[in-house]
Design a protein around this motif. Structure first.
Motif, PDB file in Angstrom:
ATOM      1  N   GLU A 164       1.130   4.729  -5.353  1.00  0.00           N
ATOM      2  CA  GLU A 164       0.522   6.046  -5.132  1.00  0.00           C
ATOM      3  C   GLU A 164      -0.467   6.005  -3.973  1.00  0.00           C
ATOM      4  O   GLU A 164      -0.548   6.950  -3.185  1.00  0.00           O
ATOM      5  N   VAL A 202       1.371   6.096  -0.750  1.00  0.00           N
ATOM      6  CA  VAL A 202       1.840   7.443  -0.435  1.00  0.00           C
ATOM      7  C   VAL A 202       0.760   8.208   0.332  1.00  0.00           C
ATOM      8  O   VAL A 202       1.043   8.911   1.304  1.00  0.00           O
ATOM      9  N   ILE A 203      -0.505   8.031  -0.111  1.00  0.00           N
ATOM     10  CA  ILE A 203      -1.625   8.690   0.583  1.00  0.00           C
ATOM     11  C   ILE A 203      -1.707   8.207   2.023  1.00  0.00           C
ATOM     12  O   ILE A 203      -1.840   9.000   2.960  1.00  0.00           O
ATOM     13  N   GLU A 212       0.697   6.888   3.830  1.00  0.00           N
ATOM     14  CA  GLU A 212       1.885   7.361   4.557  1.00  0.00           C
ATOM     15  C   GLU A 212       1.727   8.831   4.953  1.00  0.00           C
ATOM     16  O   GLU A 212       1.967   9.212   6.102  1.00  0.00           O
ATOM     17  N   GLU A 213       1.312   9.657   3.971  1.00  0.00           N
ATOM     18  CA  GLU A 213       1.137  11.091   4.246  1.00  0.00           C
ATOM     19  C   GLU A 213       0.079  11.322   5.331  1.00  0.00           C
ATOM     20  O   GLU A 213       0.261  12.148   6.227  1.00  0.00           O
ATOM     21  N   THR A 214      -1.031  10.581   5.235  1.00  0.00           N
ATOM     22  CA  THR A 214      -2.128  10.761   6.196  1.00  0.00           C
ATOM     23  C   THR A 214      -1.680  10.398   7.606  1.00  0.00           C
ATOM     24  O   THR A 214      -1.931  11.144   8.559  1.00  0.00           O
ATOM     25  N   GLN A 236       1.442  10.106   8.782  1.00  0.00           N
ATOM     26  CA  GLN A 236       2.518  10.977   9.265  1.00  0.00           C
ATOM     27  C   GLN A 236       1.972  12.343   9.691  1.00  0.00           C
ATOM     28  O   GLN A 236       2.451  12.944  10.641  1.00  0.00           O
ATOM     29  N   GLY A 237       0.961  12.818   8.965  1.00  0.00           N
ATOM     30  CA  GLY A 237       0.381  14.119   9.292  1.00  0.00           C
ATOM     31  C   GLY A 237      -0.974  13.996   9.963  1.00  0.00           C
ATOM     32  O   GLY A 237      -1.849  14.839   9.750  1.00  0.00           O
ATOM     33  N   GLU A 245      -9.577  12.720   3.356  1.00  0.00           N
ATOM     34  CA  GLU A 245      -8.523  11.723   3.149  1.00  0.00           C
ATOM     35  C   GLU A 245      -9.119  10.374   2.748  1.00  0.00           C
ATOM     36  O   GLU A 245      -8.573   9.673   1.882  1.00  0.00           O
TER      37      GLU A 245
END
Length: 595
Positions: free
Chosen positions: A210, A213-214, A216-218, A220-221, A234
């Protein structure tokens, strides 16, 4: 998408019904079945030699008190012979089980894939690709591990437990009862405790995943993070997750500490207790000599280890039975009626299409009528355009023509013959579809074009590429036709993929052509090239054109306006634009005034 892990596979309850289903796997072993049963014989021999080992070790130790060197040499040779035989039996057991398993599973894999490819579109509308991949990968891998090692080991451990107890009872009934009262109980407790700790370890892994995922999301965005100045948000989110990981990991560490203490105190304490009681009985003369005591201790160790291992193996067998049930669920799905020899009796159709009072609802949404009493005719060589809002039923008409789904009412005729009277390959063999989002296979450009006609010559492939306006860009690549397109054709642009799809369709030379918004996602230059190629493709063929851009269908012989599953307007471009307050006229005014 997260991949299935072996630990995530559900277990099946072992009963007569589930075991009967699991035994079906032998149907796929074909002429390799004998290897499994011969493997079982070698398994029995392996277990027998394993059971003889502690007894001979005890006899060897007894030679010390008797000071019989010759006897000791004989027993040592017997032990070496036993070990050699065990090594030979184990080799043949493993080889035979692996051979049986790999041959059986290759047959199952092929049968599963063959059935999946033949299943109707109604099946795929209700299944996720990830789930089907899991059946072929995770479930088959579970069966592979189980049939290669787990079943054999389970049976071996079971034989060792039963045989061990029989031999122990002969050495000393009292010592056996004492051992039976504590060793199995502690061994089972150790297994349960160990499983609990593994679950706790999995919780830690899940929390780490999990947190990733944070990250990766951060990353990528990162543009959005920076634009909204949300770096601290974040960081705070990640910090909270890291603290959760630390909390769970520390607690898991404590449980591992308890487990280590348990093993040292209870499991080794049991061994000390059994040895102490054995020595007591030996001193009292109730056990014949030190040799029998050594044998007893070795058998006790065997039994304790077997109790510990057999519980885990039972769980693995439960998972395998569950995996078997899920695999056979797919194998039991009824495929479409596909005749593999249809190519030899291929019947060319003219392409006159009639929809008569066609009504349809998707099986997964039977209460919603997608098409209601649809009637239209497309004569050979005509261009019939379908327009309307998303969800109106345009693509459904194409799907029904390809017989992806069964009609609820009405009928579709091709050349005056009901589509259900055609062989499925013959029907689809006379049709081609060029979709909006072309997905190519991960081979070469040549292979992707030849997919329309696998037996095509090099000249035919080049001619199709030329007619599809694709040859220029293909020859601009260093490898030309041998250029790898990448997964799903990712190395090519949208316009290039469309022209490959058109070349593929040209090579197939269909009588009926379906164009599903083939130019809607292209830039102006690509659209021009693709539209030119489509004009070549449509020539002399019955074409069903699904379109959002009305500029591409001005020259259609008939335009059908689909609204809520019914044909609300029908006519040529000029006829429909002349209709006052017509849907098509409004769409046309909107599109052409904005262009």
């Amino acid at each position: 998408m997260a991949r299935f892990k072996e630990n995530d596979l559900p277990k099946a309850k072992l009963d007569a019904n589930s075991l009967q289903k699991a035994i079906r796997i032998f149907k796929y072993s074909k002429n390799h079945k004998w290897k499994f049963f011969v493997g079982l014989i070698f398994l029995l021999l392996t277990s027998a030699t394993a059971l003889a080992f502690p007894k001979l070790m005890g006899m060897l130790v007894d030679c010390v008190s008797g000071k019989d060197l010759n006897r000791a040499n004989e027993i040592a040779l017997m032990l070496m012979l036993i070990l050699s035989l065990q090594a030979i039996f184990s080799f043949f057991r493993i080889s035979l089980f692996v051979n049986f398993t790999e041959n059986s599973l290759s047959n199952i894999r092929f049968a599963l894939y063959e059935n999946l490819v033949k299943l109707p579109m109604s099946f795929y509308a209700q299944k996720r690709v990830g789930e089907l991949n899991s059946r072929i990968s995770a479930d088959i891998s579970q069966l592979q591990d189980t049939f290669t090692t787990t079943i054999a080991e389970f049976l071996r451990q079971f034989i060792l437990i039963v045989g061990g107890f029989v031999i122990l009872a002969q050495i000393s009934p009292k010592l056996t009862f004492m051992m039976l009262g504590i060793v199995p109980v502690v061994a089972v407790a150790a297994v349960i405790f160990g499983r609990f700790i593994r679950k706790y370890g999995k919780k830690t892994q899940d929390k780490v995943a999990e947190s990733q995922v944070i990250v990766e999301e951060t990353l990528q965005g990162i543009t959005n993070v920076k634009a909204f100045a949300n770096e601290w948000y974040e960081i705070s989110r990640y910090k909270t997750k890291i603290r959760e990981i630390v909390k769970i990991a520390i607690k898991g560490g404590q449980y591992r500490g308890y487990f280590a203490s348990f093993i040292i105190l209870c499991l080794f304490g049991c061994i000390v207790g059994v040895v102490w009681y054995g020595i007591t009985l030996t001193i009292k003369g109730e056990v014949d000599g030190v040799g029998d005591l050594i044998s007893f201790i070795l058998y006790t160790t065997f039994i304790g280890a077997s109790f510990g291992g057999i519980a885990e193996m039972y769980a693995q067998i439960q998972k395998a039975v569950g995996a078997t049930e899920r695999v056979f669920e797919l194998l039991d799905e009824i495929p479409e009626d596909i005749n593999s020899n249809a190519a030899s009796t291929f019947e060319k159709i003219d392409g006159n299409v009639i929809f008569k009072n066609v009504g349809f609802s998707y099986p997964s949404r039977s209460e919603i009528e997608v098409l209601k009493d649809v009637n239209f005719e497309a004569k050979k060589g005509q261009k019939i355009a379908l327009v309307g809002s998303s969800g109106a039923g345009k693509s459904t008409i194409a799907s029904l023509l390809l017989r992806f789904y069964n009609l609820n009412k009405g009928e579709i005729l091709i050349d005056g013959k009901n589509i259900y009277d055609y062989q499925l390959e013959n029907l689809r063999g006379n049709m081609s579809i060029v979709p909006q989002d072309v997905i190519l296979f991960g081979g070469t450009i040549r292979e992707n074009i030849a997919y329309g006609k696998p037996t095509a010559s090099n000249e035919e492939i080049l001619q199709a590429a030329r007619q599809a306006n694709a040859l220029n860009f293909i020859e601009s690549f260093p490898e030309g036709m041998e250029t790898l397109v990448g997964e799903r054709g990712i190395k090519l642009s949208g316009g290039q993929r469309q022209r490959i799809a058109i070349a593929r369709a040209l090579l197939k030379n269909p009588s009926i052509l379906i164009l599903d918004e083939a130019t809607s996602s292209l830039d102006s230059e690509s659209e021009k090239l693709v539209q030119e190629a489509l004009e070549v493709l449509m020539e002399g063929r019955t074409s069903i054109i699904i379109a959002h851009r009305l500029s591409t269908i001005r020259n259609a012989d008939q335009i059908l306006v689909i609204d809520n599953g019914v044909i609300s307007e029908q006519g040529t471009h000029l006829e429909l634009t002349a209709m006052e307050n017509g849907i098509y006229k409004n769409l046309s005014n909107l599109q052409f005034s904005n262009s």
